[in-house]
Each structure stands twice: as structure tokens, then as C-alpha cells.
Design an enzyme around this catalytic site. Sequence first.
Site, short mmCIF file in Angstrom:
data_model
loop_
_atom_site.label_atom_id
_atom_site.label_comp_id
_atom_site.label_asym_id
_atom_site.label_seq_id
_atom_site.Cartn_x
_atom_site.Cartn_y
_atom_site.Cartn_z
NE ARG A 35 144.60 106.72 -53.49
CZ ARG A 35 144.72 107.44 -52.40
NH1 ARG A 35 144.95 106.87 -51.25
NH2 ARG A 35 144.62 108.75 -52.45
N GLY B 90 130.73 107.04 -47.11
CA GLY B 90 131.53 105.84 -46.85
C GLY B 90 131.63 104.89 -48.04
CG ASN C 294 141.17 108.49 -37.35
OD1 ASN C 294 142.16 108.72 -36.68
ND2 ASN C 294 140.52 109.44 -37.99
CD GLN D 142 134.85 107.68 -48.48
OE1 GLN D 142 133.68 107.41 -48.63
NE2 GLN D 142 135.28 108.38 -47.43
CB VAL E 173 140.65 105.46 -42.83
CG1 VAL E 173 141.33 104.45 -43.73
CG2 VAL E 173 139.24 105.06 -42.53
CG ASN F 92 145.41 104.26 -48.71
OD1 ASN F 92 145.50 104.49 -49.91
ND2 ASN F 92 144.81 105.09 -47.87
CE1 TYR G 79 152.45 112.66 -48.49
CE2 TYR G 79 150.67 111.86 -49.88
CZ TYR G 79 151.75 111.61 -49.07
OH TYR G 79 152.15 110.31 -48.85
N PRO H 13 139.84 111.38 -52.76
CG PRO H 13 141.97 110.68 -53.38
CD PRO H 13 141.23 111.33 -52.26
#
Length: 345
Positions: free
Chosen positions: A308, A239, A222, A241, A219, A206, A177, A305
Site C-alpha cells: 500500500r 513481514g 502494537n 507486506q 501495527v 495508515n 469495513y 493487503p
Amino acid sequence: MSFYHGVARPEGLRAGFGHWSLIFRAVLAESFLRMRTLVTGGAGFLGSHLCERLLGEGHEVICLDNYFTGRKRNVQHLADHPNFELVRHDVTEPYKFEVDRIYNLACPASPPHYQHNPIKTIKTSVMGAIHCLGLAKRLGARVFQASTSEVYGDPEVHPQPEAYWGNVNPVGVRSCYDEGKRCAETLFFDYHRQNGVDIRVVRIFNTYGPRMLPDDGRVVSNFIVQALRGEDLTVYGDGTQTRSFCYVDDLIEGFVRLMEHPSLTGPVNIGNPGEFTMLELAEKVLCKVGGKSKIVHLPLPGDDPKQRQPDISLASSKLGWAPRVSLDEGLEPTIAYFRQLLVEV
Ligand code: NAD
Ligand code: UDP
């Protein structure tokens, strides 16, 4: 036939010739402003919102999709619109349409989907870019690439400005990707330099909202679906990140502003700088949905990552763009969408 903004209006029309002149002016103005636009990946999450927005502005829209992660259901409400056309096609094969604008969105975007068939994913990005650029070159059309914050990889510069070249693993599970999108950006800029193709490149951070797939694996979808089903929320790793979440309407506004900018090629970051850990997101969703779900931890996927956040100074100064919808506000319609969807299925 191709009509563009900024075409000088004939003097006689400005002076006016009564009733018929008014009708003629209206028809003419509409023709000048109406463009025929191709949206690849138009039946996907972002594509369907974009098609809706363009039709709302009076443009003709050809929506092209192979339905890998897109659904006819996403554009069903547009199907009877006289300016809308839906075409099943795979962008790894060449295509021809007479259009003024091309938005190239075709590519699976969620990690489980793009890792399902990584060779197909990179073909979609690279061959898809070559095909839309070739068409744009032949037509003199303006062409827009939906690139991604993934071009920054696991960034060592925070927040990420467009000038940052990124930190991408070329051989990891996300590379199909990330490197596919990086190569597509290269192709866009080479067609621009070598052939004068009129390009626009956006780097999307995102984005979430109604019409994400419930089993998408990203996420936001989900967590919401898990909470609505009373299942535990799966936080990967510890968690801590972070991601920065942009509501879909804000993103589409940024798309249109960039596409219609007279000269800015980009790349331009479009995203919401509000940055959250995945634990914070899980707690927000639990608080809004209610119920008995708890947070459980699962292993962190490869090359995930750590942080971000977009630097949006370029979008702000050149496009006058800034996000309007906070995460708290945007989660409400998104939760309502999934609540309704889960009742229907
Ligand atoms: P999505 O999966 O909902 O939409 C992608 C669409 O492309 C789907 O309709 C899918 O069926 C179609 N498609 C995939 N491969 C194709 C092919 N070979 N030929 C024709 N159609 C094909 O994802 P999305 O979130 O709407 O993303 C749209 C675009 O924006 C993608 O290019 C993605 O990389 C980019 N993007 C999205 C985000 C985000 O947060 N949503 C972030 C960064 C970049
Ligand atoms: N993530 C998570 N639980 C999930 C799905 C994702 O904790 O059920 C994490 C994932 O590891 C990543 C972040 O959420 O750190 C964003 O993941 P997503 O797939 O939405 O987007 P991307 O990693 O491509 O930014």
C-alpha cells in the site's frame, strides 16, 4: 446562524472609523471566519487532533462520539474551552445540530475493533453517512467523509491513484469495513449529484501518532507498546507486506485544506508515500525503544493487503499538500506518548 469565508466586507469598514471601527471590524471578521463544526468520532485518535486544530483556529466544535474506540481522556484538555461541546451519541441514530461544517469520522478503524462487531461496523459507515448527508442537505452545510485506502483492497496497481477502483473481497473478514466505506463514498457522491450536497471525501492511508489506543491492534501502536513492555514484536506473516505511514499532524493539515478548498470534492488520497515492510518497521521501533524484545512471526490475518502506497499527486497539485514528518521523526513523539501512558496506567 451560518457564516462562510469569502463574504464581502462592507466599504465603510475598509475606510475605517477610528477605535470603535477597529473593534467592530475585529468582531465582524471573527464572526465571518468562525464556523460551527460537527466532528463525529471526535473523541477518537484522529478526531481529537482535528477538534484541537479547529478550536485553535477559532471555530466552535461539537464533538460527537459513542466512545466505542474513542475516549473522553482524548478531549479532556478541551473540555473547558468555551467553544467546545462534547455529545454522547451513536451515528447509527439520526441527530440534529445547527452547523456549517461536518467532519464524519465515526467508525472503528483498527482491524480487531472493526471485526469485533462487523454488522455494527457496516451500519456505522452506511447509516452514519446517510445521517450526516441528510443533515448537510437540510442545512446546506459542507460535509467531509473520512474514507480509507482500504477502498483499494489488496491493490493490483501500485502506488494507488484515486482513479484506481480497487480489488476488494466483498465477503471477507475486512469487508464490513472496506465495503462500508465504499458504500459511504457512493452515498456521498449520490447526495452530491442528486441533491447538490457540498461534499469532500478523503482517502486516508495508515496514520499514527499520540492518542492511538495502546490495545488498538494496529501495527504502530502494537510494536511500540510491545517494545516498551519488553515483549516480543508480533510480525504477522513473513513481514514483507508494506504500508505507508503518515504522521497525524500532516494528515490533519490535509483534512483542513481539503475541507476549505472551494470546489474539490475528492476523493483525494492523503498519506505519506514513504513505504516500509512490517519487518523494517519492527526493526525501527526496536532500535528506537531499545530493550530485549525480539521479532516473532504470527499467522497473517485474512485478506491482509500485500502492499500500500498513496499516489499523492492530486493532493499535491490541488491542495499544495505534502507530508512533512518522516517515519523516523514521527515515531519519536509517538513512542514518548506511549511511554508516558504506560507509566500512568
Ligand atoms: P478511532 O477508532 O480512534 O476513532 C473512531 C471514533 O469513532 C472513536 O472515537 C469511536 O468511539 C467513534 N465511533 C465509532 N463508532 C461510532 C458510532 N456508531 N457512533 C459514534 N461514534 C462512533 O480511529 P481513527 O484512527 O481516529 O479513525 C477515524 C476515522 O478515520 C475513521 O472513520 C477511520 O475509518 C478513518 N481512517 C483512519 C485511518 C488511520 O490510519 N487512522 C486510516 C483510514 C481511515
Ligand atoms: N501487523 C503486524 N503485527 C501487528 C499488527 C499488524 O505485522 O501486531 C501487520 C498487519 O498484518 C498488516 C500491517 O501490519 O499487514 C498493518 O496493519 P494495521 O492493522 O495497522 O493496518 P491495516 O492492515 O488496516 O493497514
